[in-house]
Every structure is written in structure tokens, then in C-alpha cells.
Design an enzyme around this catalytic site. Structure first.
Site, PDB file in Angstrom:
ATOM      1  N   ARG A  29       0.780  -1.191  -0.232  1.00 12.69           N
ATOM      2  CA  ARG A  29      -0.014  -0.074  -0.006  1.00 12.69           C
ATOM      3  C   ARG A  29       0.760   1.225  -0.113  1.00 12.69           C
ATOM      4  O   ARG A  29       1.803   1.098   0.700  1.00 12.69           O
ATOM      5  CB  ARG A  29      -0.948  -0.056   1.225  1.00 12.69           C
ATOM      6  CG  ARG A  29      -1.942  -1.149   1.175  1.00 12.69           C
ATOM      7  CD  ARG A  29      -3.353  -0.859   1.516  1.00 12.69           C
ATOM      8  NE  ARG A  29      -3.981  -2.332   1.597  1.00 12.69           N
ATOM      9  CZ  ARG A  29      -4.777  -2.671   0.478  1.00 12.69           C
ATOM     10  NH1 ARG A  29      -5.108  -1.854  -0.568  1.00 12.69           N
ATOM     11  NH2 ARG A  29      -5.382  -3.989   0.756  1.00 12.69           N
ATOM     12  N   ASP A  30       0.435   2.244  -0.758  1.00 14.94           N
ATOM     13  CA  ASP A  30       1.140   3.549  -0.938  1.00 14.94           C
ATOM     14  C   ASP A  30       1.146   4.304   0.348  1.00 14.94           C
ATOM     15  O   ASP A  30       0.165   4.294   1.066  1.00 14.94           O
ATOM     16  CB  ASP A  30       0.635   4.245  -2.069  1.00 14.94           C
ATOM     17  CG  ASP A  30       1.426   5.484  -2.544  1.00 14.94           C
ATOM     18  OD1 ASP A  30       1.907   5.493  -3.578  1.00 14.94           O
ATOM     19  OD2 ASP A  30       1.528   6.378  -1.677  1.00 14.94           O
ATOM     20  N   ILE A  31       2.167   4.960   0.769  1.00 11.48           N
ATOM     21  CA  ILE A  31       2.234   5.453   2.094  1.00 11.48           C
ATOM     22  C   ILE A  31       1.289   6.962   2.242  1.00 11.48           C
ATOM     23  O   ILE A  31       1.117   7.375   3.119  1.00 11.48           O
ATOM     24  CB  ILE A  31       3.923   5.902   2.229  1.00 11.48           C
ATOM     25  CG1 ILE A  31       4.108   6.004   3.763  1.00 11.48           C
ATOM     26  CG2 ILE A  31       4.235   7.089   1.646  1.00 11.48           C
ATOM     27  CD1 ILE A  31       5.555   6.069   4.204  1.00 11.48           C
ATOM     28  N   ASN A  87       4.331   6.457 -13.542  1.00  9.15           N
ATOM     29  CA  ASN A  87       5.148   7.618 -14.143  1.00  9.15           C
ATOM     30  C   ASN A  87       6.448   7.495 -14.402  1.00  9.15           C
ATOM     31  O   ASN A  87       7.112   6.945 -13.600  1.00  9.15           O
ATOM     32  CB  ASN A  87       5.002   8.567 -13.017  1.00  9.15           C
ATOM     33  CG  ASN A  87       3.570   8.907 -12.520  1.00  9.15           C
ATOM     34  OD1 ASN A  87       2.621   9.088 -13.216  1.00  9.15           O
ATOM     35  ND2 ASN A  87       3.270   8.929 -10.917  1.00  9.15           N
ATOM     36  N   VAL A  96      10.281   8.232  -7.141  1.00  9.96           N
ATOM     37  CA  VAL A  96      11.058   6.717  -6.806  1.00  9.96           C
ATOM     38  C   VAL A  96      11.647   6.366  -8.161  1.00  9.96           C
ATOM     39  O   VAL A  96      10.706   5.695  -8.647  1.00  9.96           O
ATOM     40  CB  VAL A  96      10.436   6.069  -5.793  1.00  9.96           C
ATOM     41  CG1 VAL A  96      11.093   4.661  -5.472  1.00  9.96           C
ATOM     42  CG2 VAL A  96       9.911   6.669  -4.688  1.00  9.96           C
ATOM     43  N   HIS A 100       7.172   1.419 -10.928  1.00 11.52           N
ATOM     44  CA  HIS A 100       6.166   0.840 -10.060  1.00 11.52           C
ATOM     45  C   HIS A 100       5.097   1.299 -10.497  1.00 11.52           C
ATOM     46  O   HIS A 100       4.944   2.313 -11.223  1.00 11.52           O
ATOM     47  CB  HIS A 100       6.264   1.689  -8.474  1.00 11.52           C
ATOM     48  CG  HIS A 100       6.528   3.177  -8.497  1.00 11.52           C
ATOM     49  ND1 HIS A 100       7.725   3.617  -8.703  1.00 11.52           N
ATOM     50  CD2 HIS A 100       5.790   4.019  -8.464  1.00 11.52           C
ATOM     51  CE1 HIS A 100       7.761   5.109  -8.460  1.00 11.52           C
ATOM     52  NE2 HIS A 100       6.374   5.207  -8.578  1.00 11.52           N
ATOM     53  N   HIS A 102       1.232   2.157  -9.961  1.00 13.01           N
ATOM     54  CA  HIS A 102       0.187   2.395  -9.381  1.00 13.01           C
ATOM     55  C   HIS A 102      -1.151   1.604  -9.568  1.00 13.01           C
ATOM     56  O   HIS A 102      -1.766   1.883 -10.680  1.00 13.01           O
ATOM     57  CB  HIS A 102      -0.097   3.834  -9.361  1.00 13.01           C
ATOM     58  CG  HIS A 102       0.864   4.806  -8.726  1.00 13.01           C
ATOM     59  ND1 HIS A 102       1.245   5.504  -7.560  1.00 13.01           N
ATOM     60  CD2 HIS A 102       2.243   5.135  -9.524  1.00 13.01           C
ATOM     61  CE1 HIS A 102       2.432   6.005  -7.492  1.00 13.01           C
ATOM     62  NE2 HIS A 102       3.016   6.035  -8.653  1.00 13.01           N
TER      63      HIS A 102
HETATM   64  P1  DGP Z   1       5.906   8.187  -8.300  1.00 12.04           P
HETATM   65  O1  DGP Z   1       5.380   9.617  -7.926  1.00 12.04           O
HETATM   66  O2  DGP Z   1       5.122   7.844  -9.365  1.00 12.04           O
HETATM   67  O3  DGP Z   1       7.289   8.176  -8.171  1.00 12.04           O
HETATM   68  O4  DGP Z   1       5.300   7.356  -6.752  1.00 12.04           O
HETATM   69  C1  DGP Z   1       6.065   7.175  -5.750  1.00 12.04           C
HETATM   70  C2  DGP Z   1       5.192   6.707  -4.660  1.00 12.04           C
HETATM   71  O5  DGP Z   1       5.822   5.852  -3.496  1.00 12.04           O
HETATM   72  C3  DGP Z   1       4.300   7.921  -3.954  1.00 12.04           C
HETATM   73  O6  DGP Z   1       2.715   7.778  -4.326  1.00 12.04           O
HETATM   74  C4  DGP Z   1       4.491   7.776  -2.393  1.00 12.04           C
HETATM   75  C5  DGP Z   1       5.035   6.212  -2.475  1.00 12.04           C
HETATM   76  N1  DGP Z   1       6.216   5.970  -1.272  1.00 12.04           N
HETATM   77  C6  DGP Z   1       7.220   6.813  -1.185  1.00 12.04           C
HETATM   78  N2  DGP Z   1       7.983   6.190  -0.066  1.00 12.04           N
HETATM   79  C7  DGP Z   1       7.309   5.212   0.080  1.00 12.04           C
HETATM   80  C8  DGP Z   1       7.366   4.377   1.218  1.00 12.04           C
HETATM   81  O7  DGP Z   1       8.526   4.331   2.174  1.00 12.04           O
HETATM   82  N3  DGP Z   1       6.498   3.233   1.711  1.00 12.04           N
HETATM   83  C9  DGP Z   1       5.419   3.379   0.574  1.00 12.04           C
HETATM   84  N4  DGP Z   1       4.425   2.264   0.901  1.00 12.04           N
HETATM   85  N5  DGP Z   1       5.356   4.226  -0.040  1.00 12.04           N
HETATM   86  C10 DGP Z   1       6.103   5.014  -0.343  1.00 12.04           C
END
Ligand code: DGP
Length: 114
Positions: A29-31, A87, A96, A100, A102
């Protein structure tokens, strides 16, 4: 990759709320969720951006989408609908640099995205 956040999550070095995994991918799950379901699917293998995919690593994308389909069913949003987004680089807002997917759902969404 040593300094990659998502490699560390895939390796269990950093904790995440994991919802699915297999030999090729991990999903968690996204943070900072943007919808009731907001899951990130990553390959275990490090690929920085979509631009870095090759013929050898391209099959990972298929694994990522198969995982997305599984997660949508698991979260009960397969029929109501969901969005998958990857993205790439600055203009798309990639933050990041480990590819990944979404998986977003559980509410209706606008198009085009902002
Ligand atoms: P993007 O902007 O497409 O690179 O999405 C990166 C996503 O990663 C963003 O929606 C927040 C998520 N994210 C960043 N750090 C962490 C983390 O440490 N844990 C989790 N679960 N999600 C993270």
C-alpha cells in the site's frame, strides 16, 4: 540496488504493508494514498524508469499487470473499476526511481489526470 528505497522494501529491509508477492513482484500500500485502494506493484529486479526497460526485463511489466489484476480482485474493485499508472521521469512526477505500477480504485476518477 544499494540505495534504492523500493529495493529495500522488496528485500524486507524497510517495512511496508504488503498485499501480494511472488517470485517476480512485490505489492504494497502506498504511504500517501490517493484513493481507497492505492497499491504500488514493483518488480524485485531494479529497473529505474520505463525508459530503462529492455527486451530482457520487459516481461516484468506483464508480471506487474497480472499482480494488479489480482490485487483489484482481492480489494473488491475489479468490477467497479480501477486505474493503473506508471510515471516516467520529471514531467510525469516520478519520485522513486525503481519502476512501480500504481493501482488506484475505490472511487470514481477524472480524465484527463492533472
Ligand atoms: P511516483 O511519484 O510515481 O514515483 O510514486 C512514488 C510513490 O511511492 C508515491 O505515491 C509515494 C510512495 N512512497 C514513497 N515512499 C514510500 C515508502 O517508504 N513506503 C510506501 N509504502 N510508499 C512510499
Amino acid at each position: 540496488m544499494k540505495d534504492c528505497l523500493f529495493c529495500k522494501i522488496a528485500g524486507g529491509e524497510i517495512k511496508a504493508n504488503c498485499v501480494y508477492e511472488n517470485d517476480s513482484v512485490v505489492a504494497f500500500r502506498d504511504i500517501n494514498p490517493q484513493a481507497p485502494t492505492h497499491v504500488l506493484v514493483i518488480p524485485r529486479q531494479h529497473v529505474a524508469t520505463l525508459n530503462d526497460l529492455t527486451a530482457e526485463t520487459g516481461a516484468l511489466v506483464s508480471e506487474m499487470f497480472l499482480a494488479a489484476k489480482h490485487i483489484a480482485a482481492q480489494d473488491g474493485i475489479a468490477q467497479s473499476g480501477y486505474r493503473t499508472v506508471m510515471n516516467c521521469n520529471r514531467d510525469a512526477g516520478q519520485s522513486v526511481f525503481h519502476i512501480h505500477l500504481h493501482v488506484l480504485g475505490g472511487r470514481s476518477m477524472d480524465w484527463p489526470p492533472g
